[in-house]
Motif scaffolding. Structure first.
Motif, mmCIF file in Angstrom:
data_model
loop_
_atom_site.group_PDB
_atom_site.id
_atom_site.type_symbol
_atom_site.label_atom_id
_atom_site.label_comp_id
_atom_site.label_asym_id
_atom_site.label_seq_id
_atom_site.Cartn_x
_atom_site.Cartn_y
_atom_site.Cartn_z
ATOM 1 N N CYS A 1 0.847 -1.197 0.000
ATOM 2 C CA CYS A 1 0.000 0.000 0.000
ATOM 3 C C CYS A 1 0.880 1.244 0.000
ATOM 4 C CB CYS A 1 -0.965 -0.015 1.185
ATOM 5 S SG CYS A 1 -0.233 -0.054 2.810
ATOM 6 N N GLY A 2 0.249 2.406 -0.084
ATOM 7 C CA GLY A 2 0.981 3.658 -0.137
ATOM 8 C C GLY A 2 1.430 4.124 1.237
ATOM 9 N N PHE A 3 2.343 5.099 1.208
ATOM 10 C CA PHE A 3 2.906 5.695 2.419
ATOM 11 C C PHE A 3 2.723 7.198 2.343
ATOM 12 C CE2 PHE A 3 6.855 7.871 3.904
ATOM 13 C CZ PHE A 3 6.648 7.744 5.270
ATOM 14 N N VAL A 4 2.262 7.813 3.442
ATOM 15 C CA VAL A 4 2.160 9.265 3.527
ATOM 16 C C VAL A 4 2.868 9.729 4.792
ATOM 17 C CG1 VAL A 4 0.030 9.415 2.178
ATOM 18 C CG2 VAL A 4 -0.109 9.209 4.661
ATOM 19 N N MET A 5 3.331 10.989 4.742
ATOM 20 C CA MET A 5 4.096 11.545 5.853
ATOM 21 C C MET A 5 3.267 12.534 6.660
ATOM 22 S SD MET A 5 7.752 12.207 3.957
ATOM 23 C CE MET A 5 7.014 12.833 2.462
ATOM 24 N N LEU A 6 3.396 12.436 7.971
ATOM 25 C CA LEU A 6 2.831 13.406 8.905
ATOM 26 C C LEU A 6 4.035 14.137 9.491
ATOM 27 C CD1 LEU A 6 0.264 11.010 10.565
ATOM 28 C CD2 LEU A 6 -0.227 12.792 8.892
ATOM 29 N N ARG A 7 4.098 15.467 9.250
ATOM 30 C CA ARG A 7 5.328 16.193 9.563
ATOM 31 C C ARG A 7 5.082 17.434 10.396
ATOM 32 N NH1 ARG A 7 10.075 16.424 5.509
ATOM 33 N NH2 ARG A 7 11.018 16.452 7.567
ATOM 34 N N LYS A 8 6.177 17.978 10.891
ATOM 35 C CA LYS A 8 6.152 19.257 11.594
ATOM 36 C C LYS A 8 5.871 20.361 10.570
ATOM 37 C CE LYS A 8 9.568 17.505 14.797
ATOM 38 N NZ LYS A 8 9.192 17.469 16.146
ATOM 39 N N PRO A 9 5.419 21.516 11.019
ATOM 40 C CA PRO A 9 5.061 22.605 10.096
ATOM 41 C C PRO A 9 6.213 23.032 9.190
ATOM 42 C CG PRO A 9 4.370 23.133 12.343
ATOM 43 C CD PRO A 9 5.185 21.877 12.418
ATOM 44 N N GLY A 10 5.843 23.351 7.949
ATOM 45 C CA GLY A 10 6.805 23.884 7.002
ATOM 46 C C GLY A 10 7.725 22.874 6.363
ATOM 47 N N LYS A 11 7.483 21.582 6.561
ATOM 48 C CA LYS A 11 8.387 20.553 6.032
ATOM 49 C C LYS A 11 7.857 19.883 4.764
ATOM 50 C CE LYS A 11 11.348 20.695 9.464
ATOM 51 N NZ LYS A 11 12.747 20.979 9.310
ATOM 52 N N LEU A 12 6.580 20.099 4.439
ATOM 53 C CA LEU A 12 5.975 19.449 3.276
ATOM 54 C C LEU A 12 5.722 20.472 2.169
ATOM 55 C CD1 LEU A 12 3.376 17.200 5.124
ATOM 56 C CD2 LEU A 12 5.400 16.406 3.881
ATOM 57 N N PRO A 13 6.024 20.133 0.927
ATOM 58 C CA PRO A 13 5.743 21.053 -0.178
ATOM 59 C C PRO A 13 4.260 21.039 -0.547
ATOM 60 C CG PRO A 13 6.675 19.021 -1.025
ATOM 61 C CD PRO A 13 6.689 18.912 0.481
#
Length: 171
Positions: free
Chosen positions: A72-84
């Motif tokens: 299956c797919g993978f998604v990231m949960l990140r701290k603010p300002g880290k994802l485009p």
């Protein structure tokens, strides 16, 4: 195999009074790493995830290979300002202060089943926030999974979904 044999306990890190469970020793041991990922896949597979969401940053180390094993797919949960790109976030309270967790706005489609994964469950604040964020954007969260659970901190009680943990420490 007892996975605890491959997890190093480091006292007074990152500050005095904290006992840090270091998974780098497990990650560099090929057999232990394979066993851990196999056990996690067996624990998570019955929840039928479409996606596995990893919590920054050590959660990525668990979630990405788990998603690969489960197909299956993978998604990231990140701290603010880290994802485009556009993001959706959630502010949450910590024991001493607050934090924020974000996901890319187009990462999850409404109704997708997403299992949240981190390396360690302690008080449960970040895991609970991750689950709330995913639910807020329309995901179904059937479970959460961790390599390590500090059961004496009772974080599981804050989660609201079944929690799969490979090893538990009572003190």
């Amino acid at each position: 195999m007892d996975l605890k044999d491959h997890i190093r306990a480091i006292p007074d890190f990152p500050k005095p009074g904290i006992l840090f469970y270091d998974i780098s020793t497990l990650l560099r041991h090929a057999d232990a790493w394979q066993v851990a990922m196999g056990r996690m896949a067996r624990a998570v597979r019955p929840h039928h995830p479409d996606l596995v969401a990893g919590i920054e940053s050590r959660g990525f180390l668990m979630a990405a290979p788990l998603a690969l094993k489960l197909g299956c797919g993978f998604v990231m949960l990140r701290k603010p300002g880290k994802l485009p790109g556009g993001t959706i976030g959630l502010d949450y309270a910590l024991e001493y202060g607050s934090d924020r967790i974000e996901i890319q706005a187009d990462a999850v489609q409404k109704g997708q089943r997403v299992v949240v994964v981190d390396d360690l469950l302690a008080t449960g604040g970040t895991m609970a926030a991750a689950i709330r964020l995913l639910q807020n954007i329309g995901a179904e969260v059937p479970a959460a999974a961790t390599l390590i659970e500090l059961s004496f901190l009772r974080g599981r009680e804050r989660i609201g979904v079944p929690v799969e943990s490979l090893v538990s420490y009572d003190t």
